[in-house]
Design an enzyme around this catalytic site. Structure first.
Site, PDB file in Angstrom:
ATOM      1  N   CYS D 149      41.656  12.137  13.068  1.00  0.00           N
ATOM      2  CA  CYS D 149      43.056  12.577  13.144  1.00  0.00           C
ATOM      3  C   CYS D 149      43.369  13.377  14.400  1.00  0.00           C
ATOM      4  O   CYS D 149      44.463  13.246  14.967  1.00  0.00           O
ATOM      5  CB  CYS D 149      43.441  13.370  11.894  1.00  0.00           C
ATOM      6  SG  CYS D 149      42.298  14.687  11.458  1.00  0.00           S
ATOM      7  N   HIS D 241      48.709  18.396  13.495  1.00  0.00           N
ATOM      8  CA  HIS D 241      47.732  18.982  14.399  1.00  0.00           C
ATOM      9  C   HIS D 241      48.425  19.243  15.737  1.00  0.00           C
ATOM     10  O   HIS D 241      49.016  18.337  16.336  1.00  0.00           O
ATOM     11  CB  HIS D 241      46.563  18.025  14.634  1.00  0.00           C
ATOM     12  CG  HIS D 241      45.676  17.837  13.436  1.00  0.00           C
ATOM     13  ND1 HIS D 241      45.808  18.563  12.272  1.00  0.00           N
ATOM     14  CD2 HIS D 241      44.602  17.013  13.237  1.00  0.00           C
ATOM     15  CE1 HIS D 241      44.872  18.187  11.407  1.00  0.00           C
ATOM     16  NE2 HIS D 241      44.140  17.247  11.964  1.00  0.00           N
TER      17      HIS D 241
END
Lengths: 349, 349, 349, 349
Positions: D149, D241
Site C-alpha cells: 500500500c 498514507h
C-alpha cells in the site's frame, strides 16, 4: 420538470454554510444563486471567501458566485440561514420584514411562539404557525427554524414513542466537534479528552424537545408535558452526536412494541417523496455495540437516525442509544428538508 | 522503620500487573519479590516477559525478577491479583486455601457474600467479612476485592452524599481504552469513534455500588437500597473514566450542602495516613467545564476523584460530572490502598 | 544557599508562558516575581488572566501575581520571554535597551549575528556573542535565544555526531499540536488527520541548525557547512515532536561508533550540574519501535532527547528517529537551561 | 453487454477481503460468486463469518454466500486474493497450479521474477511476464500482484517523472491504521501517538518501487536504477498514507515541467476506460497545506493519488507530499484494476 427555484444562503462561508452547499448541490428543486455573508467576505468569489473544510469538494455551481452583503434586496425570495446566533436575530428579521422566506438553522427564533420549530417527520402541522406571523410580527415574509443538532437526534427517537405516553427523558450526549463550527474546538482541548460542557446546549435540548413534540392548537404550540433532563459533552469525534437515553412512560410498553414503533416510523417527507427525505428516518440496529458514529453516521446520506441497545432501565422503563449526523440531519439537511416540505405544501409559492 | 513486607503479584505481565509495579515502586511498606503469570511467561525475566506499555519506565526492582507459575507455594503470604477473570476464580481460591492473603482486582469474588468489596474511604468496616471466610469457604487465607474501575468513580461520589438519603442514580460513562487492557480495543474501532457497549459493565456498576455502600451487619452486607441505572461507552481517551450522574434523594438537600459534603469528604485512609491515600479523596472543581480526563486524571497521583458541574436536575434532584483514573484509583492503586488498610488494622500479621 | 534571583516572564499568559511557570516552580535559583502580558491581561491576577491549559496545576507562587504591562521599568533584571513573534521584536529590544537580560523563546533575534542561539550542551561558547551586543545594538542589557522546538531535537542529535563530519541532513518531522499554542490547531483540522505544512518551520530548521552547530570565532558565528533539508507536518499528538533523520558524513563511521557517540553525549550543563539539566541529554533506545511520543516524551522531565532505530541508509550513510518534548526541551525548559548556564558563568551578575 | 464473469475472493472475511466486496459491488464486469477463507469461517454465511468493519454497509450480493475452504476446485477461474502473507504463498500457488488466475494483494510473489508487480497506469507491459509462468513455475493458471500500500503512492508519483531521469528518492511515510488490518494496531499504541516502525515496510518500498518502474525485456524485469531510502511510521489516521518525498534527478527539470508532468499523467486504464480507473490518476493540489488524508483520501473514489507542496530541496532537486487511499488504491482497488486490465487485454479469456 418546471424551472428550479432560486435560493440564497445567509452565512454562506462558515461550516454550516458550506454544508448547505453540499446539500443543495444538484438539488432537483432549488438552485443556489445568491450568497450573503459578513463584510469580510463581501465582493469576493465564494471559492476565495470560504475556507473550505469539508471532505467533499466544493460544488462547481457556487465557486464563482460573488458573496454579497447579508441584506435583503437582491436576494431571492427563499433564503437559508446559516448565520451565527450573534447576528442572526437582526438579519433574519430584516429579511422576513422585507418579504423573504427564511429557513433558518440559527437558534434565535426557535422558541418564538409564532415560529415553527420544524422536523417534517414529526410536526409538519406546526407550519400552521406561519399564518400568525404577519399579524404577530409584522413580517410580509416568514421564518421557519430547525432544532439544535443534539435536539434533533433525541426528538426523532421520541417521536414514534409518543403514542405510549412519554413522561420523563434523561439524555446524556457525546457530541462531535463539527457541531462547534470552525475553528471551534481547539485540538489541545479535545485530543484524547472529553469536555463535559457545551454552553447552552442542555437547556436547548430540554426546551426544544417539548416544543417539537408539542401540539399545534389554534395558532399556538402547547409544549409536550414530558420532562427532559440533559447532560452534554464534547468528544473527539468529527461528525455524529451519540446520545444515551432513558425513557419513562405513562404505561410501560413491551420492548417489542417499542422496537416495532422505532423501525416502522415514517412521516410526511417519506409519503411525499421529498428529495432529501431518507427512505427510513430511523433504523434500528440489532447488534449490541451499535450505533457508532464511525460506522453509522452516513446512513441515509446523513438523514437517518440510527438507534440501538433498547433494553429495560432499572429506574425508568427503557434505555437506548441514538446517533445522528449533526451537520446534516442536525443542521443543513434539516433546513433543506424543511424548505422541501414548505414547497410541497405550497408555502413557497 | 521495620522491615518491609514481601508481596507477590499474580498476573504480573498484563496491563494491570504493570500498573501494580508502578504503584509498588519504592513503597514504604511492601516489597515486590515474587511474580506469577501464565505458562507463556514462566521462567523468563520480567523485563522480557512483560510487553511494557506504560509511559513511566519499568521500575528497576522488578526487571530481573523471574516470573513463576501462578501457584501458591513459593509466593509470599500477601499477593496482589491482576489476573484476568477467566482464570482468577480458580487461582485466587487456591491461594486463599493455601493460606495466602489475596488482594484482588478481578471481578470473580466481588459479589461473594463473605468477600469484602472494599474502598477504604467508604466501607473499611466491610473488612469484618474476612472473619467469616474460614468457616464459609474453608480458606486459611483470605480474599479481598476492589470494585470495577467505573464503579469506583461512582461509589466515591455517592459516599459523601449517603447522609442525604440516596434513592435513585442514573449514570452514563465515557470510559478510557486502558480499561480494556492490552491489546484491548482495536484502533480501527475507536479512532474518532464512540463504542456504546462494554460487556457486563453496566451490570457491575448497578450491583457493586449497592454492595459497597451497603451496611455490614452480623457478618454480612445489606446492600444499599438505592436503584442504579448505568449506560457505559468507550471513548478515544487513554486514561480516565468520565461519568455523568443524576441523583434523586429522599429529601432534596441544598446545593451548598452537597458541595460541602463532596469537598470535605475524608475517611480512614486519610486519618491513618496510609501511603497511597490522597490528601483529598474528592476535589470539587468550580470551573464550568471540568473535570476533564486530559487535565484532571493525575490529581492526587491518580487517587483523587474530580467532581464538577453540580447543578439541579429537572427530573431527579441534582446532576454532576465525576472523573477518576481507571488503572490507578480504579484498579492497582485501589488494591494497594486496600492492602495498606489491612496492614494498618493488623490484618496482615 | 544565597538568596534566589528574581525573574520576570514576558507573555506570561500564553501556552509557553504557562510552561515557564511549571519549569520555574520551586526552582532553586530563580523566583518568579513579575509577569508582563498584553493589555487584555493587565491588572488582573494571573489565576484569572491565564486560561490554564496544562495537565499539571498552576503553581501557587504565581496565582496571585498581578499581570503588568509588557514594559521595562518595574520588571527584574532577568526576564524570560514567551512573547509571540508578532510583538517580541520590539518589546525584547526595549527591555534589552533598558538594561534587562532577555532570555527569549521567540524567533525574532535567533538569526541576529550578535545574539546567541543557545543550546547549553552544544554551543555554550556562543555566549561570547553577548559581549558584542552593546556596541552592535546599543543595548545595556542582553538578548539570548533558544531554537525553534523542532530544531532543538535535530540539533541535539547532530551535536554528538559532529566529530564524524556531517555533510547532509534530511529530516521529516511529525509535530505535536502544543507547538502551535492555544487555541492553535483547530480540532477539525487534525482529528484523524495529518497537516503537511507548518508556516516557516522548514526554513527555521534548515537555517537555525547551521548556526547552532557553527563555530564562534572572533565575536561571530561561522555557520556549520552541512546542508539541511526539512519537511514538516502536524500530527494528532499532544506533546512531542518525532523526527525521521537521514545523515550523510564526510567519512562513513561505524554504526557502533555512532551509537556510542549518541549514548555517551554530555555537556557543560551536566558537568556544572545545572538544575534543569537532565542526567542524560540523549538516551538511545534499542527497541526497534522507539522512540514514541506516548511513551518517551517525559524522559528526563522532558529535557532528554530520545533516539532510536539507527540503521544504514541506502542513499546517505545512516537513518535514525529522534523525539523531544516541544514545550519543555523545545521551549520553556530550553530557555530556563540557558539562564542557568548564564548564571553559572557569571553572566547574570 | 455480455454476461458478467464470475469471480472468487480468497481471504474474504478480513479487512482487505471486505474492501474487495465494496470494490466489486455492482461491478459491470465481475460478479462475486465464491468466497474462500480459513477453516474458522468455512460453512458459514458471509454475513455471519465476516466481522464487518467498514463504514459502507456490506453489499447484499455477498451476505448470503456461504464461505468455503480456501482450496481450488469449486472456485471460478478468476480469484482475487486478500490472504495474509502467512498462508498466501502456498494457497495461491495451489490455485495457479490448478489453472486459476490469481490476482493477489499478498506480498509473497511480488518479487518473483516471473510475476508482474502491476500498476496499470505505470507498467501494463509487465503483464508479458505471464507468458513465462507455465514454463518457469509449472502453473497452468497465473499469478499477478499489486504492490504494498505505501509503495503504490510513491510509485504513482514517480511514474510521470521517470522521463527526467530519477536517481535518488528519499521517502518518509505516515501510514493509516487500516493498513495493519483488524484488530491490527492496539488503540493504546496509537491514540495521540506515533509508532516509528512498521515491520518489513521500508524494505518493501525500497525494492518494489524499483521493480514497478523497471523495464520489461525478454520476459524479465530490469529494475529501475534509482536508489530508494524509506522511513515508515504509523499515525492515528484511519485511512490514507501520507508520504514526504525528496527526489534527485539526472538533470534538474524545472518546477513547471514537474508540475505539468504530474497533473497531465494518464495511462492505459484511462485510455481503455477501465471501470475502476479514475479520470485523473494524479491530482496536483496548489494549496500550500495539502494533501491531507482527512480532506483528500476519497478523491477519485479512492483511486486518485493527491500530490502537493512541490518545491525545491536544498539537497536533492525537489520535495513534495503525496497521499493515497491505502485500502483502495493501495490494496483492493489496485487488484480490481489489475484484473480489469487483464480482461481488456484478453488475458482472462
Amino acid at each position: 420538470m418546471e424551472r428550479k427555484m432560486e435560493v440564497g444562503i445567509l452565512g454562506a462561508t462558515g461550516m454550516v454554510g458550506q454544508q448547505f452547499m453540499l446539500q443543495l448541490d444538484r438539488h432537483p428543486w432549488f438552485d443556489v444563486t445568491w450568497l450573503g455573508a459578513s463584510q469580510r467576505s463581501e465582493g469576493r468569489r465564494y471559492a476565495e471567501a470560504a475556507p473550505w473544510r469539508l471532505a467533499s469538494p466544493m460544488p462547481d455551481m457556487v465557486r464563482d458566485l460573488v458573496v454579497e452583503a447579508a441584506e435583503p434586496g437582491r436576494a431571492p425570495r427563499l433564503v437559508f440561514s446559516a448565520l451565527d446566533a450573534g447576528v442572526a436575530g437582526e438579519i433574519e428579521a430584516a429579511f422576513a420584514a422585507a418579504g423573504h422566506i427564511v429557513v433558518s438553522n440559527a437558534r434565535n427564533y426557535r422558541m418564538d411562539p409564532v415560529v415553527p420549530l420544524l422536523i417534517p417527520e414529526i410536526n409538519p402541522d406546526h407550519l400552521s404557525l406561519l399564518d400568525a406571523q404577519p399579524a404577530a410580527r409584522g413580517w410580509s415574509g416568514r421564518i421557519v427554524t430547525n432544532p439544535n443538532c443534539s435536539t434533533v437526534v433525541l426528538a426523532m427517537v421520541l417521536a414514534p414513542l409518543r403514542r405510549f405516553g412519554i413522561r420523563r427523558v434523561m439524555v446524556s450526549t457525546m457530541q462531535a466537534v463539527s457541531g462547534a463550527g470552525y475553528p471551534g474546538v481547539a485540538s489541545l482541548d479535545i485530543l484524547g479528552n472529553v469536555i463535559p460542557f457545551i454552553d447552552g446546549e442542555e437547556e436547548k435540548i430540554e426546551r426544544e424537545t417539548q416544543k417539537i413534540l408539542g401540539a399545534a392548537r389554534q395558532g399556538a404550540i402547547a409544549p409536550h408535558e414530558m420532562v427532559v433532563s440533559a447532560q452534554t459533552t464534547r468528544v473527539p469525534v468529527a461528525n455524529g452526536h451519540t446520545e444515551m437515553v432513558s425513557i419513562g412512560f405513562e404505561t410501560r410498553p413491551s420492548e417489542a412494541d417499542l422496537r416495532e414503533a422505532l423501525a416502522s416510523f415514517t412521516g410526511v417527507p417519506q409519503q411525499l417523496g421529498l428529495p432529501s427525505a431518507p427512505a427510513q428516518p430511523i433504523v434500528y440496529l440489532p447488534e449490541r455495540n451499535r450505533p457508532q458514529p464511525g460506522l453509522d453516521v452516513q446512513r441515509g446520506a446523513g438523514m437517518t437516525i440510527s438507534v440501538g441497545r433498547l433494553r429495560p432501565c432499572p429506574i425508568f422503563d427503557y434505555k437506548l442509544v441514538a446517533l445522528g449526523h449533526n451537520t446534516v440531519r442536525g443542521a443543513a439537511g434539516a433546513a433543506v428538508l424543511n424548505a422541501e416540505l414548505m414547497r410541497a405544501e405550497g408555502r413557497l409559492a
